[in-house]
Structure formats: C-alpha cells, structure tokens
Design a protein around this motif. Structure first.
Motif, short mmCIF file in Angstrom:
data_model
loop_
_atom_site.label_atom_id
_atom_site.label_comp_id
_atom_site.label_asym_id
_atom_site.label_seq_id
_atom_site.Cartn_x
_atom_site.Cartn_y
_atom_site.Cartn_z
N ARG A 59 0.86 -1.18 0.00
CA ARG A 59 0.00 0.00 0.00
C ARG A 59 0.90 1.24 0.00
N PRO A 60 1.35 1.69 -1.18
CA PRO A 60 2.30 2.79 -1.27
C PRO A 60 1.81 4.09 -0.64
N GLU A 61 0.50 4.26 -0.54
CA GLU A 61 -0.04 5.50 0.03
C GLU A 61 0.03 5.50 1.56
N LEU A 62 0.31 4.35 2.14
CA LEU A 62 0.40 4.25 3.60
C LEU A 62 1.85 4.38 4.06
N SER A 63 2.04 4.46 5.35
CA SER A 63 3.38 4.63 5.92
C SER A 63 4.19 3.33 5.85
N ALA A 64 5.46 3.47 6.13
CA ALA A 64 6.33 2.28 6.21
C ALA A 64 5.83 1.33 7.29
N SER A 65 5.45 1.87 8.43
CA SER A 65 4.95 1.02 9.52
C SER A 65 3.72 0.23 9.10
N GLU A 66 2.86 0.86 8.32
CA GLU A 66 1.64 0.20 7.88
C GLU A 66 1.91 -0.83 6.77
N ASN A 67 3.09 -0.78 6.16
CA ASN A 67 3.48 -1.75 5.14
C ASN A 67 4.46 -2.79 5.67
N LEU A 68 4.84 -2.69 6.93
CA LEU A 68 5.82 -3.61 7.50
C LEU A 68 5.34 -5.06 7.45
N ALA A 69 4.08 -5.31 7.75
CA ALA A 69 3.57 -6.69 7.74
C ALA A 69 3.70 -7.30 6.34
N ALA A 102 14.96 0.78 -7.24
CA ALA A 102 15.83 1.94 -7.15
C ALA A 102 15.95 2.49 -5.73
N THR A 103 15.06 2.08 -4.84
CA THR A 103 15.08 2.56 -3.46
C THR A 103 15.67 1.53 -2.50
N MET A 104 16.27 0.47 -3.04
CA MET A 104 16.75 -0.64 -2.21
C MET A 104 18.25 -0.61 -1.99
N GLU A 105 18.65 -1.22 -0.88
CA GLU A 105 20.06 -1.42 -0.53
C GLU A 105 20.19 -2.85 -0.01
N VAL A 120 22.69 -11.13 6.30
CA VAL A 120 22.57 -10.16 5.22
C VAL A 120 21.50 -9.15 5.63
N GLN A 121 21.76 -7.89 5.33
CA GLN A 121 20.79 -6.84 5.60
C GLN A 121 20.32 -6.26 4.27
N PHE A 122 19.06 -5.87 4.23
CA PHE A 122 18.49 -5.29 3.02
C PHE A 122 17.45 -4.28 3.45
N ALA A 123 17.24 -3.28 2.63
CA ALA A 123 16.33 -2.21 3.02
C ALA A 123 15.67 -1.58 1.81
N VAL A 124 14.52 -0.98 2.07
CA VAL A 124 13.78 -0.22 1.08
C VAL A 124 13.49 1.15 1.69
N ARG A 125 13.93 2.23 1.02
CA ARG A 125 13.51 3.57 1.44
C ARG A 125 12.04 3.70 1.09
N PHE A 126 11.24 4.05 2.07
CA PHE A 126 9.79 4.07 1.87
C PHE A 126 9.21 5.26 2.62
N GLY A 141 17.71 -15.76 12.67
CA GLY A 141 16.61 -15.89 11.72
C GLY A 141 16.30 -14.56 11.08
N TYR A 142 15.06 -14.38 10.67
CA TYR A 142 14.63 -13.16 10.00
C TYR A 142 14.08 -12.16 11.02
N HIS A 143 14.42 -10.89 10.80
CA HIS A 143 13.86 -9.79 11.59
C HIS A 143 13.59 -8.64 10.64
N GLY A 144 12.47 -7.98 10.81
CA GLY A 144 12.13 -6.80 10.04
C GLY A 144 11.79 -5.65 10.96
N ALA A 145 12.05 -4.44 10.51
CA ALA A 145 11.78 -3.26 11.32
C ALA A 145 11.64 -2.03 10.44
N VAL A 146 11.03 -1.01 11.00
CA VAL A 146 11.01 0.31 10.37
C VAL A 146 12.02 1.14 11.14
N ARG A 147 12.91 1.78 10.40
CA ARG A 147 13.95 2.62 10.99
C ARG A 147 13.98 3.97 10.28
N PRO A 148 14.47 5.00 10.95
CA PRO A 148 14.59 6.30 10.28
C PRO A 148 15.71 6.28 9.24
#
Length: 165
Positions: A59-69, A102-105, A120-126, A141-148
C-alpha cells in the motif's frame, strides 16, 4: 482424594500460566527485547507475520509502519522457500512484490575474506523511512523493522553492494 485435587489444581495452574505467557507473547511481540530498539513501536523487530501473504498487499499510500507486515510476509516467504537465501533472493522477491528496486540497498553475502556472511541486511527507502530486513544465523533468523533514514539519506550503515541485476 486430596492428592487428586492437588494434581488437578496443579494442572489448572500450569495451564493458566501457559495461557497467560502465550497471551503476553502475542500482545508484546514475544522474545527478548532488541537492545538497539529506540523504544518506538514502529522501530521494534517483528516476528514473521501470522497472516497469509495473500491477505496482505503493498500500500504505497500508507506509511512504512503500515506496510511492514507485507514487507515481512514477502521476506518470510523467501526464507520458507530457501533457508540459505542471500541478498539477491530478498531483493528479487521485494521487486516482484511491487517495491521499487531503485530505493533498495543490500549488504554483501560474503565477508572480505570471501566467506559466507553471518547475516545479510536489506532495506527499502519508503516514504522518508526505511523498511529494513536482516536474515542469517548470526541474527537468529529473519527480523524486520522500520527505521529512520540515516543522515546520508541511506538506510544501511557501511558499504552496500550494487543492485545491478
């Protein structure tokens, strides 16, 4: 007869304790707290989602936190398909799920000595934040988070590898 009542009471007490313990895990995210967490609920590690991935969507119109799941569900599917998954597998799955490449690392799968990295770490600027994932034996194992975003405008600290595929 008194012995039977004590056994029943002990079983009931154990069942109540187990139920409360499990309820506490589900209410508070379970597991040990992440010492690097800032205290912000959106910045805490999240376990793999319990909802099926089909019920989630980007849901691109929502926040990163709302897209974390959704982010977590995509990455959990990668892990389920290949327990030895590396950075490219996560990036490819995130792109297929609709995130902008283009927004990934992504960090390297190899150490400077050419050995497999512990994680391995990976991220999407959102939306001016970062959806960050980490996977590997050193991370439990796997962990996901929203970070500034970092002051550099990036999500990951240190050298990342080019996403040129």
């Amino acid at each position: 007869m008194a012995r039977r009542h004590r056994s029943t009471a002990a079983l009931a007490l154990a069942a109540a304790a187990l139920t409360l313990g499990l309820a506490g895990c589900s209410l508070f995210g379970g597991g040990a707290p992440d010492p690097s967490a800032s205290g912000d609920p959106s910045a805490s590690d999240t376990p793999a989602p319990t909802a099926p991935a089909a019920s989630l969507e980007l849901r691109p119109e929502l926040s990163a936190s709302e897209n974390l799941a959704f982010f977590d569900s995509v990455n959990a599917a990668v892990v389920a398909a290949n327990a030895e998954a590396g950075g490219r597998a996560f990036i490819d799955a995130l792109v297929a799920a609709g995130f902008d490449k283009a927004t990934m690392e992504v960090s390297s799968d190899l150490t400077t000595e050419g050995k497999a990295a512990d994680s391995v770490q990976f991220a999407v600027r959102f939306q001016d934040e970062c959806l960050v994932g980490q996977y590997g034996p050193a991370s439990g194992g796997y962990h996901g988070a929203v970070r500034p975003l970092l002051g550099t405008g990036d999500c990951l600290v240190g050298e990342t590898r080019p996403i040129d595929w």
